[in-house]
Design a protein around this motif. Structure first.
Motif, PDB file in Angstrom:
ATOM      1  N   ALA A  15      -9.024 -31.376  22.004  1.00  0.00           N
ATOM      2  CA  ALA A  15      -9.723 -30.197  21.511  1.00  0.00           C
ATOM      3  C   ALA A  15      -9.512 -30.084  20.009  1.00  0.00           C
ATOM      4  CB  ALA A  15      -9.210 -28.944  22.206  1.00  0.00           C
ATOM      5  N   ALA A  16     -10.578 -29.748  19.283  1.00  0.00           N
ATOM      6  CA  ALA A  16     -10.452 -29.557  17.843  1.00  0.00           C
ATOM      7  C   ALA A  16      -9.538 -28.372  17.542  1.00  0.00           C
ATOM      8  CB  ALA A  16     -11.826 -29.334  17.212  1.00  0.00           C
ATOM      9  N   GLU A  17      -9.649 -27.351  18.375  1.00  0.00           N
ATOM     10  CA  GLU A  17      -8.784 -26.185  18.237  1.00  0.00           C
ATOM     11  C   GLU A  17      -8.097 -25.945  19.572  1.00  0.00           C
ATOM     12  OE1 GLU A  17     -11.069 -22.911  16.630  1.00  0.00           O
ATOM     13  OE2 GLU A  17     -10.558 -23.622  14.621  1.00  0.00           O
ATOM     14  N   PRO A  18      -6.979 -26.639  19.784  1.00  0.00           N
ATOM     15  CA  PRO A  18      -6.315 -26.570  21.093  1.00  0.00           C
ATOM     16  C   PRO A  18      -5.834 -25.166  21.423  1.00  0.00           C
ATOM     17  CG  PRO A  18      -4.900 -27.610  19.469  1.00  0.00           C
ATOM     18  CD  PRO A  18      -6.239 -27.449  18.826  1.00  0.00           C
ATOM     19  N   GLN A  19      -5.820 -24.873  22.718  1.00  0.00           N
ATOM     20  CA  GLN A  19      -5.298 -23.596  23.198  1.00  0.00           C
ATOM     21  C   GLN A  19      -4.303 -23.861  24.318  1.00  0.00           C
ATOM     22  OE1 GLN A  19      -9.473 -21.919  23.806  1.00  0.00           O
ATOM     23  NE2 GLN A  19      -8.265 -20.060  23.520  1.00  0.00           N
ATOM     24  N   LEU A  20      -3.266 -23.053  24.368  1.00  0.00           N
ATOM     25  CA  LEU A  20      -2.348 -23.109  25.499  1.00  0.00           C
ATOM     26  C   LEU A  20      -3.055 -22.552  26.725  1.00  0.00           C
ATOM     27  CD1 LEU A  20       0.976 -21.870  23.864  1.00  0.00           C
ATOM     28  CD2 LEU A  20       0.256 -24.231  24.302  1.00  0.00           C
ATOM     29  N   ILE A  21      -2.717 -23.104  27.890  1.00  0.00           N
ATOM     30  CA  ILE A  21      -3.303 -22.663  29.149  1.00  0.00           C
ATOM     31  C   ILE A  21      -2.284 -21.819  29.904  1.00  0.00           C
ATOM     32  CG2 ILE A  21      -4.298 -23.390  31.343  1.00  0.00           C
ATOM     33  CD1 ILE A  21      -5.147 -26.010  29.909  1.00  0.00           C
ATOM     34  N   GLY A  22      -2.567 -20.542  29.983  1.00  0.00           N
ATOM     35  CA  GLY A  22      -1.708 -19.635  30.727  1.00  0.00           C
ATOM     36  C   GLY A  22      -2.442 -19.116  31.946  1.00  0.00           C
ATOM     37  N   SER A  23      -1.935 -18.033  32.492  1.00  0.00           N
ATOM     38  CA  SER A  23      -2.607 -17.415  33.634  1.00  0.00           C
ATOM     39  C   SER A  23      -2.474 -15.900  33.521  1.00  0.00           C
ATOM     40  CB  SER A  23      -2.023 -17.913  34.963  1.00  0.00           C
ATOM     41  OG  SER A  23      -0.634 -17.666  35.030  1.00  0.00           O
ATOM     42  N   ARG A  24      -3.452 -15.211  34.120  1.00  0.00           N
ATOM     43  CA  ARG A  24      -3.448 -13.744  34.127  1.00  0.00           C
ATOM     44  C   ARG A  24      -3.502 -13.259  35.564  1.00  0.00           C
ATOM     45  NH1 ARG A  24      -4.734  -9.263  30.969  1.00  0.00           N
ATOM     46  NH2 ARG A  24      -5.163 -10.533  29.141  1.00  0.00           N
ATOM     47  N   CYS A  25      -2.704 -12.239  35.849  1.00  0.00           N
ATOM     48  CA  CYS A  25      -2.666 -11.676  37.200  1.00  0.00           C
ATOM     49  C   CYS A  25      -3.841 -10.709  37.391  1.00  0.00           C
ATOM     50  CB  CYS A  25      -1.346 -10.952  37.421  1.00  0.00           C
ATOM     51  SG  CYS A  25      -1.272 -10.085  39.003  1.00  0.00           S
TER      52      CYS A  25
END
Ligand code: ZN
Length: 144
Positions: A15-25
């Motif tokens: 990804a050109a602008e990487p993002q962390l992958i989290g989760s939402r409840c």
């Protein structure tokens, strides 16, 4: 040299602008990183993937002066080891992330400074690929 992520499902890649992958409840709204299958607060199983903000504020930090225990650490050891910064970055409205920092000199870091997500070389694997991991670096050139 090919790049490969240190683990699947931790950050968007490539990804050109990487993002962390989290989760939402879906029940209580808490955001976690890394992503989890069940909510650590209310035990709901209705967790959905959430890509996290790329910018946050530095909360606390230190310098890792020696190689951490292995496993899980799989980076350079011995003469190849270079001390690196580690700390917590608060992603506003989301979650506090424990992370490597690009900056190892505590003197240039200040509480609350703006930080952004980057991918950095971590090690070279047995196939000659460059393994990358995530880190946060100080945002330069902007008033905070
Ligand atoms: Zn919950």
């Amino acid at each position: 040299m090919a790049q490969v992520p240190v683990a699947d499902g931790v950050f968007t890649f490539p990804a050109a602008e990487p993002q962390l992958i989290g989760s939402r409840c879906g029940a209580c709204g808490i955001v976690t990183f890394p992503a989890q299958d069940s909510c650590p607060r209310c035990a709901s199983m209705s967790m959905t993937e959430q890509r996290l903000a790329r910018r946050g504020r530095l909360w606390a930090w230190t310098t890792q002066e020696f190689p951490p225990p292995s496993p899980p650490y799989a980076g350079p050891t011995g003469r190849d080891f270079v001390p690196f910064g580690v700390g917590y970055v608060v992603l506003p409205g989301e979650v506090k992330v424990e992370t490597r920092l690009t900056e190892a000199d505590p003197a240039v870091l200040t509480p609350g400074m703006d930080m952004e997500l980057v991918l950095v070389p971590f090690r070279t694997d047995d196939d000659g690929n460059e393994v990358v991991t995530f880190a946060f670096r100080p945002v330069k050139g902007e008033a905070s």
